[in-house]
Design a protein around this motif. Structure first.
Motif, PDB file in Angstrom:
ATOM      1  N   MET A 103     -94.095   8.937  84.608  1.00 18.55           N
ATOM      2  CA  MET A 103     -94.377   8.494  85.978  1.00 18.55           C
ATOM      3  C   MET A 103     -93.215   8.789  86.919  1.00 18.55           C
ATOM      4  SD  MET A 103     -96.586   4.962  85.659  1.00 18.55           S
ATOM      5  CE  MET A 103     -95.624   4.146  84.402  1.00 18.55           C
ATOM      6  N   SER A 104     -91.985   8.673  86.408  1.00 19.31           N
ATOM      7  CA  SER A 104     -90.818   8.902  87.268  1.00 19.31           C
ATOM      8  C   SER A 104     -90.644  10.377  87.626  1.00 19.31           C
ATOM      9  CB  SER A 104     -89.546   8.373  86.598  1.00 19.31           C
ATOM     10  OG  SER A 104     -89.228   9.127  85.457  1.00 19.31           O
ATOM     11  N   TYR A 105     -91.202  11.284  86.796  1.00 23.00           N
ATOM     12  CA  TYR A 105     -91.117  12.717  87.073  1.00 23.00           C
ATOM     13  C   TYR A 105     -92.323  13.232  87.850  1.00 23.00           C
ATOM     14  CZ  TYR A 105     -86.825  13.911  84.682  1.00 23.00           C
ATOM     15  OH  TYR A 105     -85.497  14.038  84.342  1.00 23.00           O
ATOM     16  N   GLY A 106     -93.345  12.422  87.973  1.00 17.60           N
ATOM     17  CA  GLY A 106     -94.514  12.836  88.747  1.00 17.60           C
ATOM     18  C   GLY A 106     -95.195  14.061  88.151  1.00 17.60           C
ATOM     19  N   SER A 107     -95.608  14.979  89.012  1.00  9.78           N
ATOM     20  CA  SER A 107     -96.382  16.140  88.558  1.00  9.78           C
ATOM     21  C   SER A 107     -95.573  17.123  87.715  1.00  9.78           C
ATOM     22  CB  SER A 107     -96.963  16.877  89.770  1.00  9.78           C
ATOM     23  OG  SER A 107     -95.917  17.299  90.627  1.00  9.78           O
ATOM     24  N   SER A 108     -94.245  17.028  87.751  1.00  6.56           N
ATOM     25  CA  SER A 108     -93.417  17.979  86.996  1.00  6.56           C
ATOM     26  C   SER A 108     -93.045  17.471  85.603  1.00  6.56           C
ATOM     27  CB  SER A 108     -92.136  18.290  87.775  1.00  6.56           C
ATOM     28  OG  SER A 108     -91.303  17.143  87.851  1.00  6.56           O
ATOM     29  N   TRP A 109     -93.672  16.367  85.147  1.00  6.87           N
ATOM     30  CA  TRP A 109     -93.246  15.754  83.888  1.00  6.87           C
ATOM     31  C   TRP A 109     -93.418  16.677  82.682  1.00  6.87           C
ATOM     32  CZ3 TRP A 109     -96.408  14.919  79.682  1.00  6.87           C
ATOM     33  CH2 TRP A 109     -97.792  14.988  79.887  1.00  6.87           C
ATOM     34  N   ARG A 110     -94.480  17.439  82.651  1.00  3.38           N
ATOM     35  CA  ARG A 110     -94.722  18.299  81.481  1.00  3.38           C
ATOM     36  C   ARG A 110     -93.668  19.401  81.373  1.00  3.38           C
ATOM     37  NH1 ARG A 110     -99.196  18.325  78.543  1.00  3.38           N
ATOM     38  NH2 ARG A 110    -100.372  17.290  80.197  1.00  3.38           N
ATOM     39  N   GLU A 111     -93.369  20.018  82.504  1.00  2.00           N
ATOM     40  CA  GLU A 111     -92.374  21.085  82.524  1.00  2.00           C
ATOM     41  C   GLU A 111     -90.977  20.558  82.181  1.00  2.00           C
ATOM     42  OE1 GLU A 111     -90.190  23.995  85.793  1.00  2.00           O
ATOM     43  OE2 GLU A 111     -92.056  22.980  86.321  1.00  2.00           O
ATOM     44  N   SER A 112     -90.635  19.385  82.704  1.00  2.00           N
ATOM     45  CA  SER A 112     -89.292  18.834  82.523  1.00  2.00           C
ATOM     46  C   SER A 112     -89.082  18.170  81.167  1.00  2.00           C
ATOM     47  CB  SER A 112     -88.999  17.803  83.623  1.00  2.00           C
ATOM     48  OG  SER A 112     -89.067  18.387  84.895  1.00  2.00           O
ATOM     49  N   LEU A 113     -90.147  17.564  80.610  1.00  2.00           N
ATOM     50  CA  LEU A 113     -89.989  16.717  79.434  1.00  2.00           C
ATOM     51  C   LEU A 113     -90.638  17.244  78.164  1.00  2.00           C
ATOM     52  CD1 LEU A 113     -90.770  13.292  81.192  1.00  2.00           C
ATOM     53  CD2 LEU A 113     -88.513  14.291  80.760  1.00  2.00           C
ATOM     54  N   CYS A 114     -91.590  18.154  78.284  1.00  2.00           N
ATOM     55  CA  CYS A 114     -92.376  18.538  77.102  1.00  2.00           C
ATOM     56  C   CYS A 114     -92.246  20.001  76.672  1.00  2.00           C
ATOM     57  CB  CYS A 114     -93.855  18.240  77.346  1.00  2.00           C
ATOM     58  SG  CYS A 114     -94.199  16.501  77.629  1.00  2.00           S
ATOM     59  N   GLU A 115     -92.208  20.912  77.625  1.00  2.00           N
ATOM     60  CA  GLU A 115     -92.264  22.329  77.265  1.00  2.00           C
ATOM     61  C   GLU A 115     -91.041  22.746  76.454  1.00  2.00           C
ATOM     62  OE1 GLU A 115     -93.020  24.675  80.709  1.00  2.00           O
ATOM     63  OE2 GLU A 115     -94.916  23.674  81.146  1.00  2.00           O
ATOM     64  N   GLY A 116     -91.262  23.697  75.520  1.00  2.00           N
ATOM     65  CA  GLY A 116     -90.221  24.011  74.557  1.00  2.00           C
ATOM     66  C   GLY A 116     -89.593  25.392  74.642  1.00  2.00           C
ATOM     67  N   GLU A 117     -89.983  26.188  75.634  1.00  2.00           N
ATOM     68  CA  GLU A 117     -89.453  27.549  75.732  1.00  2.00           C
ATOM     69  C   GLU A 117     -88.198  27.604  76.606  1.00  2.00           C
ATOM     70  OE1 GLU A 117     -90.605  30.258  74.107  1.00  2.00           O
ATOM     71  OE2 GLU A 117     -92.006  28.911  73.092  1.00  2.00           O
ATOM     72  N   ILE A 118     -87.215  28.377  76.158  1.00  2.00           N
ATOM     73  CA  ILE A 118     -86.035  28.624  76.986  1.00  2.00           C
ATOM     74  C   ILE A 118     -86.425  29.579  78.110  1.00  2.00           C
ATOM     75  CG2 ILE A 118     -83.770  29.745  77.017  1.00  2.00           C
ATOM     76  CD1 ILE A 118     -83.406  28.757  74.123  1.00  2.00           C
ATOM     77  N   ILE A 119     -86.002  29.260  79.335  1.00  2.00           N
ATOM     78  CA  ILE A 119     -86.291  30.127  80.485  1.00  2.00           C
ATOM     79  C   ILE A 119     -84.958  30.582  81.053  1.00  2.00           C
ATOM     80  CG2 ILE A 119     -87.420  30.285  82.728  1.00  2.00           C
ATOM     81  CD1 ILE A 119     -89.157  27.895  81.886  1.00  2.00           C
ATOM     82  N   GLU A 120     -84.673  31.857  80.888  1.00  2.00           N
ATOM     83  CA  GLU A 120     -83.369  32.387  81.292  1.00  2.00           C
ATOM     84  C   GLU A 120     -83.107  32.160  82.787  1.00  2.00           C
ATOM     85  OE1 GLU A 120     -80.781  36.521  80.918  1.00  2.00           O
ATOM     86  OE2 GLU A 120     -82.713  36.337  79.888  1.00  2.00           O
ATOM     87  N   GLY A 121     -81.920  31.640  83.070  1.00  2.00           N
ATOM     88  CA  GLY A 121     -81.548  31.372  84.453  1.00  2.00           C
ATOM     89  C   GLY A 121     -82.053  30.046  84.982  1.00  2.00           C
ATOM     90  N   LYS A 122     -82.924  29.366  84.201  1.00  2.00           N
ATOM     91  CA  LYS A 122     -83.480  28.087  84.659  1.00  2.00           C
ATOM     92  C   LYS A 122     -83.338  27.000  83.596  1.00  2.00           C
ATOM     93  CE  LYS A 122     -87.616  25.985  86.648  1.00  2.00           C
ATOM     94  NZ  LYS A 122     -89.052  26.170  86.981  1.00  2.00           N
TER      95      LYS A 122
END
Length: 270
Positions: A103-122
């Motif tokens: 809830m504290s991350y809102g709509s970006s929670w999945r990207e910030s807390l769940c996804e497992g891929e390294i994204i270069e530069g990010k």
């Protein structure tokens, strides 16, 4: 006829001082004990504590621990957003931690807390979005297993404590993508110092307010308290002042400063 001297009987009450008269007693000195956190309660229910009250409490703890005072000039740009205000409709217990983070991350929670891929530069390896900081390894493990498991299936939370874990093992785990780390102040600080744990992506520190069976918490347990403030001062404080890091006080909240001020006012009136 010989007369015998009648001696006054010994006072059976050890607290009474005969020289003070029959109704006056000596007051027993009470030994000073460390103050535990108090809570606002009404008929057994915890009352909501606002973000501004939580911030006041946190800054008072900071000043008391290490003598760092935040001026109003420094505070103005950050005071409305540096404390995470959690939902009052959901208990702040172990099992609900993950839901509160979502809830504290809102709509970006999945990207910030769940996804497992390294994204270069990010999203670089070893740079979590959230650090959950507790007073003990067992408590950290409990929060990780029961509170975060639904968020960490794709990208496991990293255990950042010393109990049964070598630094080398943790360095290896931090070479992958990390969204959430859960641990104790001393080991977190060590991993930051050796540059295994990065802070470039860190958005929130969750400070576990849970008290143990002896009534101690992250802010009151000897040594751990000092280790936490050393970590905060050296690694987090500047980021908070810059508005790049949020603080979440998770669990039972301390008594509001307003109530404490009222008590002081009453004492001054008497």
């Amino acid at each position: 006829m010989a007369t015998t001297e009648v001696k006054p009987s010994a006072d059976k009450n050890p607290k009474r001082n005969p020289s003070l008269g029959p109704k006056k007693y000596l007051k027993k000195k009470k030994s000073k004990k460390p103050k535990a956190l108090t809570f606002d309660k009404n008929d057994g229910d915890e009352q909501p504590v606002s973000a501004s009250e939580q911030l006041t409490f946190f800054l008072n703890q900071l000043e008391s621990a290490i003598g760092v005072r935040v001026s109003s000039l420094e505070l103005d740009p950050i005071k409305d957003k540096c404390i995470v205000e959690l939902s009052q409709n959901l208990d702040q217990n172990v099992s609900n931690l993950g839901e509160h983070l979502k809830m504290s991350y809102g709509s970006s929670w999945r990207e910030s807390l769940c996804e497992g891929e390294i994204i270069e530069g990010k999203v670089e390896p070893g740079n979590p979005s959230v650090l959950v900081i507790s007073s003990s390894a067992l408590r950290s493990l409990e929060l990780q297993r029961e509170g975060l498991r639904l968020l960490t299936k794709q990208c496991p939370a990293v255990k950042l404590f010393s109990k049964h874990l070598k630094v080398e093992e943790q360095v290896s785990l931090l070479k992958k993508r990390v969204n959430i780390g859960s641990g104790t102040p001393s080991r977190i600080k060590k991993l930051i110092d050796i540059e295994a744990l990065g802070l470039s992506r860190l958005d929130m520190i969750v400070l576990d307010m849970h008290t143990d069976v002896k009534g101690f918490s992250l802010f009151t347990l000897p040594q751990v308290r000092d280790e936490f403030w050393d970590l905060y001062k050296n690694c987090f404080h500047q980021r908070v002042l810059e508005g790049n890091l949020r603080i979440c006080l998770y669990g039972p909240k301390p008594a509001t400063p307003k109530l404490k001020n009222k008590k002081k006012q009453r004492r001054n009136q008497h």
